[in-house]
Design a protein around this motif. Structure first.
Motif, PDB file in Angstrom:
ATOM      1  N   MET A 445      15.715 -69.474  -8.229  1.00  0.00           N
ATOM      2  CA  MET A 445      15.295 -70.068  -9.744  1.00  0.00           C
ATOM      3  C   MET A 445      15.829 -69.961 -10.643  1.00  0.00           C
ATOM      4  SD  MET A 445      12.081 -71.484 -11.020  1.00  0.00           S
ATOM      5  CE  MET A 445      11.150 -69.575 -11.667  1.00  0.00           C
ATOM      6  N   PHE A 446      16.632 -70.907 -11.001  1.00  0.00           N
ATOM      7  CA  PHE A 446      17.511 -70.284 -12.726  1.00  0.00           C
ATOM      8  C   PHE A 446      16.878 -70.631 -13.811  1.00  0.00           C
ATOM      9  CE2 PHE A 446      21.023 -71.393  -9.460  1.00  0.00           C
ATOM     10  CZ  PHE A 446      21.923 -70.117  -9.461  1.00  0.00           C
ATOM     11  N   THR A 447      17.259 -69.545 -15.276  1.00  0.00           N
ATOM     12  CA  THR A 447      16.800 -70.016 -15.908  1.00  0.00           C
ATOM     13  C   THR A 447      17.308 -69.389 -17.263  1.00  0.00           C
ATOM     14  OG1 THR A 447      14.589 -69.330 -17.453  1.00  0.00           O
ATOM     15  CG2 THR A 447      16.032 -67.603 -16.127  1.00  0.00           C
ATOM     16  N   THR A 448      17.299 -70.946 -19.119  1.00  0.00           N
ATOM     17  CA  THR A 448      17.650 -69.928 -19.722  1.00  0.00           C
ATOM     18  C   THR A 448      17.455 -69.511 -19.839  1.00  0.00           C
ATOM     19  OG1 THR A 448      17.488 -72.395 -20.296  1.00  0.00           O
ATOM     20  CG2 THR A 448      20.285 -72.037 -20.012  1.00  0.00           C
ATOM     21  N   LYS A 449      16.424 -68.868 -19.642  1.00  0.00           N
ATOM     22  CA  LYS A 449      15.865 -67.788 -20.652  1.00  0.00           C
ATOM     23  C   LYS A 449      15.767 -66.071 -20.318  1.00  0.00           C
ATOM     24  CE  LYS A 449      10.799 -66.938 -21.596  1.00  0.00           C
ATOM     25  NZ  LYS A 449      10.239 -66.872 -22.124  1.00  0.00           N
ATOM     26  N   GLY A 450      16.333 -65.501 -20.656  1.00  0.00           N
ATOM     27  CA  GLY A 450      16.507 -63.907 -21.283  1.00  0.00           C
ATOM     28  C   GLY A 450      15.558 -63.448 -20.670  1.00  0.00           C
ATOM     29  N   LYS A 451      15.601 -62.041 -19.787  1.00  0.00           N
ATOM     30  CA  LYS A 451      14.543 -61.230 -19.454  1.00  0.00           C
ATOM     31  C   LYS A 451      13.472 -61.473 -19.357  1.00  0.00           C
ATOM     32  CE  LYS A 451      16.365 -56.673 -21.752  1.00  0.00           C
ATOM     33  NZ  LYS A 451      17.409 -57.392 -22.724  1.00  0.00           N
ATOM     34  N   VAL A 452      13.176 -62.017 -17.322  1.00  0.00           N
ATOM     35  CA  VAL A 452      12.169 -62.372 -17.262  1.00  0.00           C
ATOM     36  C   VAL A 452      11.882 -61.531 -16.270  1.00  0.00           C
ATOM     37  CG1 VAL A 452      11.203 -64.751 -16.057  1.00  0.00           C
ATOM     38  CG2 VAL A 452      12.891 -65.639 -17.485  1.00  0.00           C
ATOM     39  N   SER A 453      10.162 -61.298 -16.445  1.00  0.00           N
ATOM     40  CA  SER A 453       9.882 -60.251 -15.146  1.00  0.00           C
ATOM     41  C   SER A 453       9.113 -61.525 -14.203  1.00  0.00           C
ATOM     42  CB  SER A 453       8.063 -60.261 -16.180  1.00  0.00           C
ATOM     43  OG  SER A 453       7.391 -59.486 -15.020  1.00  0.00           O
ATOM     44  N   THR A 454       9.985 -60.829 -13.398  1.00  0.00           N
ATOM     45  CA  THR A 454       9.855 -61.538 -11.433  1.00  0.00           C
ATOM     46  C   THR A 454       7.908 -60.914 -11.107  1.00  0.00           C
ATOM     47  OG1 THR A 454      10.745 -59.791 -10.764  1.00  0.00           O
ATOM     48  CG2 THR A 454      11.420 -61.984 -10.687  1.00  0.00           C
ATOM     49  N   ARG A 455       7.160 -59.555 -11.659  1.00  0.00           N
ATOM     50  CA  ARG A 455       5.826 -59.351 -11.865  1.00  0.00           C
ATOM     51  C   ARG A 455       4.872 -59.947 -12.202  1.00  0.00           C
ATOM     52  NH1 ARG A 455       5.506 -53.161 -12.973  1.00  0.00           N
ATOM     53  NH2 ARG A 455       3.295 -53.924 -13.127  1.00  0.00           N
ATOM     54  N   GLU A 456       5.575 -60.522 -12.894  1.00  0.00           N
ATOM     55  CA  GLU A 456       4.260 -61.560 -13.719  1.00  0.00           C
ATOM     56  C   GLU A 456       4.865 -63.021 -13.208  1.00  0.00           C
ATOM     57  OE1 GLU A 456       4.161 -63.520 -18.346  1.00  0.00           O
ATOM     58  OE2 GLU A 456       6.462 -62.109 -18.201  1.00  0.00           O
ATOM     59  N   PHE A 457       5.463 -63.141 -12.305  1.00  0.00           N
ATOM     60  CA  PHE A 457       5.449 -64.579 -12.308  1.00  0.00           C
ATOM     61  C   PHE A 457       4.353 -64.328 -10.482  1.00  0.00           C
ATOM     62  CE2 PHE A 457       7.780 -68.500 -10.266  1.00  0.00           C
ATOM     63  CZ  PHE A 457       7.078 -69.133 -10.670  1.00  0.00           C
ATOM     64  N   LYS A 458       4.660 -63.206  -9.992  1.00  0.00           N
ATOM     65  CA  LYS A 458       4.409 -63.162  -8.831  1.00  0.00           C
ATOM     66  C   LYS A 458       2.653 -63.032  -9.980  1.00  0.00           C
ATOM     67  CE  LYS A 458       6.949 -60.560  -5.260  1.00  0.00           C
ATOM     68  NZ  LYS A 458       7.866 -59.154  -5.549  1.00  0.00           N
ATOM     69  N   LYS A 459       2.295 -62.126 -10.196  1.00  0.00           N
ATOM     70  CA  LYS A 459       0.902 -61.822 -10.857  1.00  0.00           C
ATOM     71  C   LYS A 459       0.378 -63.054 -11.506  1.00  0.00           C
ATOM     72  CE  LYS A 459      -0.635 -58.961 -14.026  1.00  0.00           C
ATOM     73  NZ  LYS A 459      -0.559 -58.042 -14.645  1.00  0.00           N
ATOM     74  N   PHE A 460       1.254 -64.078 -11.514  1.00  0.00           N
ATOM     75  CA  PHE A 460       0.130 -65.963 -12.115  1.00  0.00           C
ATOM     76  C   PHE A 460       0.111 -66.521 -10.561  1.00  0.00           C
ATOM     77  CE2 PHE A 460       1.251 -69.946 -13.088  1.00  0.00           C
ATOM     78  CZ  PHE A 460       0.191 -69.673 -13.816  1.00  0.00           C
ATOM     79  N   ILE A 461       1.067 -66.235  -9.758  1.00  0.00           N
ATOM     80  CA  ILE A 461       0.858 -67.364  -8.601  1.00  0.00           C
ATOM     81  C   ILE A 461      -0.870 -66.554  -8.032  1.00  0.00           C
ATOM     82  CG2 ILE A 461       2.046 -67.869  -6.346  1.00  0.00           C
ATOM     83  CD1 ILE A 461       5.256 -67.791  -7.928  1.00  0.00           C
ATOM     84  N   LYS A 462      -0.767 -65.748  -7.523  1.00  0.00           N
ATOM     85  CA  LYS A 462      -1.598 -64.758  -7.154  1.00  0.00           C
ATOM     86  C   LYS A 462      -2.907 -65.318  -7.884  1.00  0.00           C
ATOM     87  CE  LYS A 462      -0.187 -61.102  -4.667  1.00  0.00           C
ATOM     88  NZ  LYS A 462       0.256 -59.729  -4.872  1.00  0.00           N
TER      89      LYS A 462
END
Length: 501
Positions: A445-462
């Motif tokens: 996944m590409f993003t133009t948003k700086g400093k994105v936490s992958t951990r946060e996204f994992k938690k969100f999907i769960k």
């Protein structure tokens, strides 16, 4: 009941309106303004000049920006019963040459001023090796008093010969292989205009603002041909990328109808004020999914409800459209009149199926490089996974190509982007899939948003109780998202970037 005549020539249809409203200003750009009468005279003269340089050629290339001159050339070719092939100047020389070969072009009409301004000299050099380049400036210089007088007389004589129905050829961006030519008949385009006018309430005092180029079927049909068939003024703006200028121009023109893509709307919102968008009555998003944050911004900042629609070059282009009276968010509206749809099951895809369509606006067929003409079957296969609800509203789930097969499961890349939007509150996320030795495919996944936490996204999907297969292998930062000429994200470029990294 809407009925579409069998034989239509768009030039003749324009003349019918011009006879009824000769003094109405019908089309404008940044430097010129044309009444029906002035436009008809310009077309009559230009068609004679074009005839002198490309007399017996069936197909003629057009390589021009979004200005009135291009529309004059378009209608001149309609008058001559020739077939305009509109080339996409954002494609790059190799693809443009493929398009010219696909359509067997001998001549391309362009403009020196445009080539200079857009810095396309290197492209023209390559094109000149294959075709004859004719500059509009030279045609204009060669217009004699005789041309002007005969043009004036001919435009005033009301008995025109009935012209044969002809065609227009547009090219798909060809992200997979060589671009395909899409053959639209005059009847296809005319039908689509009549379908739209029957579906949504467009008035004769409306004013269309069109920043979309003519090689984009929406820019062509709605921005450049509908005005002359529906007697609705259009303002042509040369580039959709002028994010600061376009809101100012909309205010100046007092435009009431505005069409763009999600990406473009997102960028206009950064610079526009509420006053600048005050005159807008109907605002339509197409070509890519309208993201929830963009929809919300327009509601809260401008008091505008963006109506989402859906189309394809192959359908001239509009298929369905939400209207102020029939609106369901998250859908692309109901089918236009005279269209039929069915959903075909796709193996491994649980939600919805492949959307198949038929109707008078569906193309004649494709021109394929090296193969020639391939007619369209009874049903046109959109390649989009969709659902149709009990009220007839269509929901597009994803492109069939926008699925990744991971560990045997079909994972929608659109869904991955939607989850990212929900998690981070912004829609600047673009997912692609690339081959993976272990799992078949992996998602980057590409993003133009700086400093994105992958951990946060994992938690969100769960927390959503979704499968972890929706979690990208990597989230990469990118300065800006590459776009196609139509304003859609260029996923093909992103995919190549992911493969190389």
């Amino acid at each position: 009941m809407l009925q579409i005549p069998e034989d239509v020539n768009l030039f003749d249809e324009m003349v019918k309106q011009a006879k009824q409203h000769p003094k109405k200003v019908i089309i404008e750009d940044l430097t010129s303004s044309f009444t029906y009468n002035k436009f008809l005279i310009a077309v009559t003269i230009m068609s004679k000049k074009i005839n002198e340089v490309v007399k017996n050629e069936d197909r003629v290339g057009i390589f021009l920006p979004n200005v009135v001159a291009q529309v004059i050339v378009l209608f001149s070719l309609f008058k001559n019963e020739q077939k305009p092939c509109i080339l996409n100047f954002t494609m790059g020389p190799r693809n443009i040459i493929d398009c010219m070969e696909t359509a067997s072009l001998k001549t391309v009409l362009t403009s020196r001023e445009f080539i200079k301004k857009a810095d396309l000299g290197y492209v023209i050099e390559e094109m000149e090796k294959e075709v004859k380049i004719v500059y509009l400036e030279d045609l204009k210089d060669g217009i004699s008093a005789f041309h002007k007088i005969s043009g004036l007389i001919e435009s005033r004589v009301s008995r025109f010969k009935k012209r044969d129905s002809s065609e227009v050829i547009l090219f798909t961006s060809g992200t997979e292989s060589k671009p395909k030519g899409v053959i639209l008949t005059h009847r296809n385009i005319y039908a689509n205009i009549k379908q739209v006018l029957a579906h949504i309430d467009v008035k004769e005092n409306d004013r269309i603002f069109n920043p979309l180029p003519l090689f984009h079927s929406f820019g062509m049909t709605v921005g450049s041909i509908l005005p002359f068939i529906g007697n609705v003024k259009s303002f042509l703006y040369p580039s959709p990328l002028s994010y600061r200028e376009i809101p100012k121009m909309i205010q100046k023109d007092k435009s009431t109808l505005f069409v763009a893509t999600n990406t473009f709307f997102n960028n206009y919102a950064k610079f526009a004020t509420k006053e600048q968008f005050q005159s807008l009555r109907i605002v339509v998003a197409g070509a890519e999914k309208l993201k929830d944050d963009v929809r919300e911004t327009y509601k809260t900042k401008f008091g505008i409800t963006i109506l989402e629609g859906y189309g394809a070059t192959e359908t001239s282009p509009i298929i369905s459209l939400n209207t102020p009276k029939a609106l369901k968010e998250g859908t692309v509206g109901k089918l236009l009149p005279l269209m039929e749809a069915k959903i075909a099951k796709v193996e491994g895809v649980d939600e919805g199926g492949n959307l198949l369509l038929k109707g008078p606006n569906v193309m004649k067929g494709y021109l394929i490089h090296g193969r020639g003409f391939v007619p369209c079957g009874e049903w046109y296969n959109t390649g989009d996974i969709a659902q149709i609800d009990k009220d007839g509203f269509i929901k597009i789930i994803a492109r069939l190509k926008r699925f990744a097969k991971i560990a045997g499961e079909m994972i929608s890349l659109n869904k991955v982007e939607e989850l990212a939007l929900e998690c981070y509150g912004e829609s600047d996320f673009y997912a692609v899939s690339i081959p993976d030795k272990r799992k078949g495919e992996q998602i980057i996944m590409f993003t133009t948003k700086g400093k994105v936490s992958t951990r946060e996204f994992k938690k969100f999907i769960k927390s959503k109780k979704m499968s972890m297969l929706y979690m990208p292998s990597e989230i990469e930062y990118i300065d800006e998202i590459p776009l196609l000429g139509s304003g859609k994200p260029n996923y093909w470029k992103l995919e190549n970037l992911a493969k190389n990294e």
